[in-house]
Design a protein around this motif. Structure first.
Motif, PDB file in Angstrom:
ATOM      1  N   VAL A 164      -5.452   5.304   7.429  1.00 26.94           N
ATOM      2  CA  VAL A 164      -5.251   4.317   6.361  1.00 26.94           C
ATOM      3  C   VAL A 164      -3.778   3.938   6.264  1.00 26.94           C
ATOM      4  O   VAL A 164      -3.441   2.756   6.100  1.00 26.94           O
ATOM      5  CB  VAL A 164      -5.776   4.870   5.013  1.00 26.94           C
ATOM      6  CG1 VAL A 164      -5.270   4.053   3.841  1.00 26.94           C
ATOM      7  CG2 VAL A 164      -7.295   4.903   5.011  1.00 26.94           C
ATOM      8  N   LEU A 165      -2.888   4.915   6.374  1.00 25.14           N
ATOM      9  CA  LEU A 165      -1.456   4.615   6.293  1.00 25.14           C
ATOM     10  C   LEU A 165      -0.985   3.779   7.480  1.00 25.14           C
ATOM     11  O   LEU A 165      -0.142   2.878   7.313  1.00 25.14           O
ATOM     12  CB  LEU A 165      -0.648   5.913   6.184  1.00 25.14           C
ATOM     13  CG  LEU A 165      -0.775   6.635   4.840  1.00 25.14           C
ATOM     14  CD1 LEU A 165      -0.144   8.021   4.913  1.00 25.14           C
ATOM     15  CD2 LEU A 165      -0.149   5.813   3.726  1.00 25.14           C
ATOM     16  N   VAL A 166      -1.525   4.037   8.669  1.00 26.37           N
ATOM     17  CA  VAL A 166      -1.182   3.200   9.823  1.00 26.37           C
ATOM     18  C   VAL A 166      -1.672   1.773   9.580  1.00 26.37           C
ATOM     19  O   VAL A 166      -0.966   0.795   9.862  1.00 26.37           O
ATOM     20  CB  VAL A 166      -1.778   3.780  11.129  1.00 26.37           C
ATOM     21  CG1 VAL A 166      -1.606   2.810  12.281  1.00 26.37           C
ATOM     22  CG2 VAL A 166      -1.136   5.109  11.474  1.00 26.37           C
ATOM     23  N   PHE A 167      -2.879   1.654   9.025  1.00 27.75           N
ATOM     24  CA  PHE A 167      -3.420   0.332   8.703  1.00 27.75           C
ATOM     25  C   PHE A 167      -2.529  -0.393   7.687  1.00 27.75           C
ATOM     26  O   PHE A 167      -2.205  -1.573   7.856  1.00 27.75           O
ATOM     27  CB  PHE A 167      -4.855   0.463   8.184  1.00 27.75           C
ATOM     28  CG  PHE A 167      -5.439  -0.827   7.711  1.00 27.75           C
ATOM     29  CD1 PHE A 167      -5.780  -1.830   8.609  1.00 27.75           C
ATOM     30  CD2 PHE A 167      -5.647  -1.058   6.359  1.00 27.75           C
ATOM     31  CE1 PHE A 167      -6.313  -3.028   8.175  1.00 27.75           C
ATOM     32  CE2 PHE A 167      -6.179  -2.253   5.914  1.00 27.75           C
ATOM     33  CZ  PHE A 167      -6.507  -3.247   6.821  1.00 27.75           C
ATOM     34  N   LEU A 168      -2.130   0.318   6.642  1.00 26.12           N
ATOM     35  CA  LEU A 168      -1.245  -0.287   5.634  1.00 26.12           C
ATOM     36  C   LEU A 168       0.079  -0.729   6.245  1.00 26.12           C
ATOM     37  O   LEU A 168       0.606  -1.803   5.913  1.00 26.12           O
ATOM     38  CB  LEU A 168      -0.982   0.688   4.494  1.00 26.12           C
ATOM     39  CG  LEU A 168      -2.099   0.881   3.482  1.00 26.12           C
ATOM     40  CD1 LEU A 168      -1.742   1.979   2.489  1.00 26.12           C
ATOM     41  CD2 LEU A 168      -2.390  -0.431   2.767  1.00 26.12           C
ATOM     42  N   SER A 169       0.623   0.096   7.140  1.00 28.47           N
ATOM     43  CA  SER A 169       1.897  -0.291   7.756  1.00 28.47           C
ATOM     44  C   SER A 169       1.729  -1.540   8.612  1.00 28.47           C
ATOM     45  O   SER A 169       2.637  -2.376   8.670  1.00 28.47           O
ATOM     46  CB  SER A 169       2.475   0.863   8.584  1.00 28.47           C
ATOM     47  OG  SER A 169       1.775   1.017   9.796  1.00 28.47           O
TER      48      SER A 169
ATOM     49  N   ARG B 253       9.051   1.347   5.277  1.00 30.73           N
ATOM     50  CA  ARG B 253       9.718   2.548   5.802  1.00 30.73           C
ATOM     51  C   ARG B 253       9.031   3.808   5.282  1.00 30.73           C
ATOM     52  O   ARG B 253       8.774   4.741   6.037  1.00 30.73           O
ATOM     53  CB  ARG B 253      11.195   2.543   5.414  1.00 30.73           C
ATOM     54  CG  ARG B 253      11.939   3.770   5.893  1.00 30.73           C
ATOM     55  CD  ARG B 253      13.449   3.626   5.616  1.00 30.73           C
ATOM     56  NE  ARG B 253      14.158   4.705   6.235  1.00 30.73           N
ATOM     57  CZ  ARG B 253      14.510   5.826   5.599  1.00 30.73           C
ATOM     58  NH1 ARG B 253      14.211   5.992   4.330  1.00 30.73           N
ATOM     59  NH2 ARG B 253      15.156   6.784   6.231  1.00 30.73           N
ATOM     60  N   TYR B 254       8.710   3.834   4.007  1.00 28.17           N
ATOM     61  CA  TYR B 254       8.091   5.030   3.418  1.00 28.17           C
ATOM     62  C   TYR B 254       6.640   5.194   3.852  1.00 28.17           C
ATOM     63  O   TYR B 254       6.154   6.320   4.000  1.00 28.17           O
ATOM     64  CB  TYR B 254       8.236   5.003   1.896  1.00 28.17           C
ATOM     65  CG  TYR B 254       9.678   5.150   1.497  1.00 28.17           C
ATOM     66  CD1 TYR B 254      10.338   6.373   1.670  1.00 28.17           C
ATOM     67  CD2 TYR B 254      10.399   4.078   1.000  1.00 28.17           C
ATOM     68  CE1 TYR B 254      11.681   6.507   1.339  1.00 28.17           C
ATOM     69  CE2 TYR B 254      11.739   4.222   0.664  1.00 28.17           C
ATOM     70  CZ  TYR B 254      12.369   5.432   0.838  1.00 28.17           C
ATOM     71  OH  TYR B 254      13.695   5.583   0.516  1.00 28.17           O
ATOM     72  N   ILE B 255       5.953   4.089   4.093  1.00 22.10           N
ATOM     73  CA  ILE B 255       4.596   4.183   4.631  1.00 22.10           C
ATOM     74  C   ILE B 255       4.642   4.766   6.040  1.00 22.10           C
ATOM     75  O   ILE B 255       3.819   5.621   6.402  1.00 22.10           O
ATOM     76  CB  ILE B 255       3.898   2.807   4.618  1.00 22.10           C
ATOM     77  CG1 ILE B 255       3.630   2.374   3.180  1.00 22.10           C
ATOM     78  CG2 ILE B 255       2.609   2.841   5.418  1.00 22.10           C
ATOM     79  CD1 ILE B 255       3.113   0.945   3.053  1.00 22.10           C
ATOM     80  N   GLU B 256       5.622   4.319   6.836  1.00 17.28           N
ATOM     81  CA  GLU B 256       5.755   4.857   8.199  1.00 17.28           C
ATOM     82  C   GLU B 256       6.131   6.332   8.176  1.00 17.28           C
ATOM     83  O   GLU B 256       5.615   7.124   8.975  1.00 17.28           O
ATOM     84  CB  GLU B 256       6.787   4.036   8.983  1.00 17.28           C
ATOM     85  CG  GLU B 256       6.301   2.650   9.327  1.00 17.28           C
ATOM     86  CD  GLU B 256       7.389   1.767   9.906  1.00 17.28           C
ATOM     87  OE1 GLU B 256       7.027   0.759  10.518  1.00 17.28           O
ATOM     88  OE2 GLU B 256       8.595   2.071   9.748  1.00 17.28           O
ATOM     89  N   ILE B 257       7.014   6.717   7.275  1.00 15.20           N
ATOM     90  CA  ILE B 257       7.358   8.140   7.136  1.00 15.20           C
ATOM     91  C   ILE B 257       6.111   8.931   6.764  1.00 15.20           C
ATOM     92  O   ILE B 257       5.840   9.996   7.333  1.00 15.20           O
ATOM     93  CB  ILE B 257       8.478   8.339   6.091  1.00 15.20           C
ATOM     94  CG1 ILE B 257       9.809   7.798   6.606  1.00 15.20           C
ATOM     95  CG2 ILE B 257       8.608   9.807   5.701  1.00 15.20           C
ATOM     96  CD1 ILE B 257      10.906   7.714   5.561  1.00 15.20           C
ATOM     97  N   ALA B 258       5.336   8.397   5.834  1.00 16.59           N
ATOM     98  CA  ALA B 258       4.127   9.096   5.373  1.00 16.59           C
ATOM     99  C   ALA B 258       3.104   9.224   6.488  1.00 16.59           C
ATOM    100  O   ALA B 258       2.529  10.306   6.680  1.00 16.59           O
ATOM    101  CB  ALA B 258       3.530   8.363   4.176  1.00 16.59           C
ATOM    102  N   TYR B 259       2.854   8.144   7.248  1.00 16.36           N
ATOM    103  CA  TYR B 259       1.830   8.280   8.284  1.00 16.36           C
ATOM    104  C   TYR B 259       2.295   9.146   9.444  1.00 16.36           C
ATOM    105  O   TYR B 259       1.496   9.885  10.020  1.00 16.36           O
ATOM    106  CB  TYR B 259       1.250   6.932   8.719  1.00 16.36           C
ATOM    107  CG  TYR B 259       1.921   6.141   9.812  1.00 16.36           C
ATOM    108  CD1 TYR B 259       1.968   6.587  11.129  1.00 16.36           C
ATOM    109  CD2 TYR B 259       2.428   4.882   9.548  1.00 16.36           C
ATOM    110  CE1 TYR B 259       2.523   5.820  12.130  1.00 16.36           C
ATOM    111  CE2 TYR B 259       2.991   4.103  10.535  1.00 16.36           C
ATOM    112  CZ  TYR B 259       3.038   4.592  11.834  1.00 16.36           C
ATOM    113  OH  TYR B 259       3.590   3.837  12.829  1.00 16.36           O
TER     114      TYR B 259
END
Length: 171
Positions: free
Chosen positions: A102-107, A121-127
């Motif tokens: 899901v996080l990759v999709f959001l990014s 940036r924070y979505i990429e850090i999270a995924y």
């Protein structure tokens, strides 16, 4: 159940904490490597999609009640609680796989004209952190499956040995 009845598995907890810290560090410092790197995102999506499918298969096999028949209902009840704990751990790992996807999709939604936003940036850090955590936790799966299968095999051998023992004494 009293609080004193609870046993804490310190090696498992410390391993989890160590994996979480390592994953967060990898996510923080590895984010520039995945930013704008569509190939890295594709690899993560492919790997975790496959791992999610494999994990569902493993959960199906682990949860099969016919594989856990004991000598009596008490043994089956104990086995059920052990199987339940294993399945919960596998379910958490499966959810971590899905959160990563899901996080990759959001990014990917934020790439393009929104790529300058700090939230990307924070979505990429999270995924990346979730991907590292899921990968580290998945490293235990083969060992757990091997020990489970060997325990089943040992039970089968023991049951057959006990079943054949009276025949040898008769002859």
């Amino acid at each position: 159940m009293n609080l004193s009845d609870i046993t804490i598995d310190w090696p498992r907890i410390s391993g989890f904490v160590l994996a979480a810290v390592a994953s967060c560090v990898a996510g923080w410092y590895g984010q520039p490597l995945v930013h704008g790197n569509a190939e890295a995102s594709r690899i993560i999506v492919n790997v975790f999609s496959i791992m999610a499918g494999v994990l569902i298969t493993i959960m199906t096999l682990l949860g099969e009640p016919s594989l856990y028949r004991g000598r009596n209902w008490r043994a089956d009840a104990v086995r059920r609680s052990n199987v339940y704990r294993r399945l919960v751990r596998q379910k958490i790992l499966f959810v971590l796989y899905l959160v990563t996807l899901v996080l990759v999709f959001l990014s990917s939604l934020f790439k393009g004209e929104y790529s300058s936003l700090a939230v990307l940036r924070y979505i990429e850090i999270a995924y990346l952190s979730c991907a590292c955590m899921a990968f580290i936790l998945s490293m235990n799966l083969p060992g757990r499956l091997t020990s489970l299968q060997l325990a089943r095999f040992d039970e089968m051998v023991e049951a057959r040995r006990k079943a054949e023992k009276p025949r040898k004494e008769e002859g």
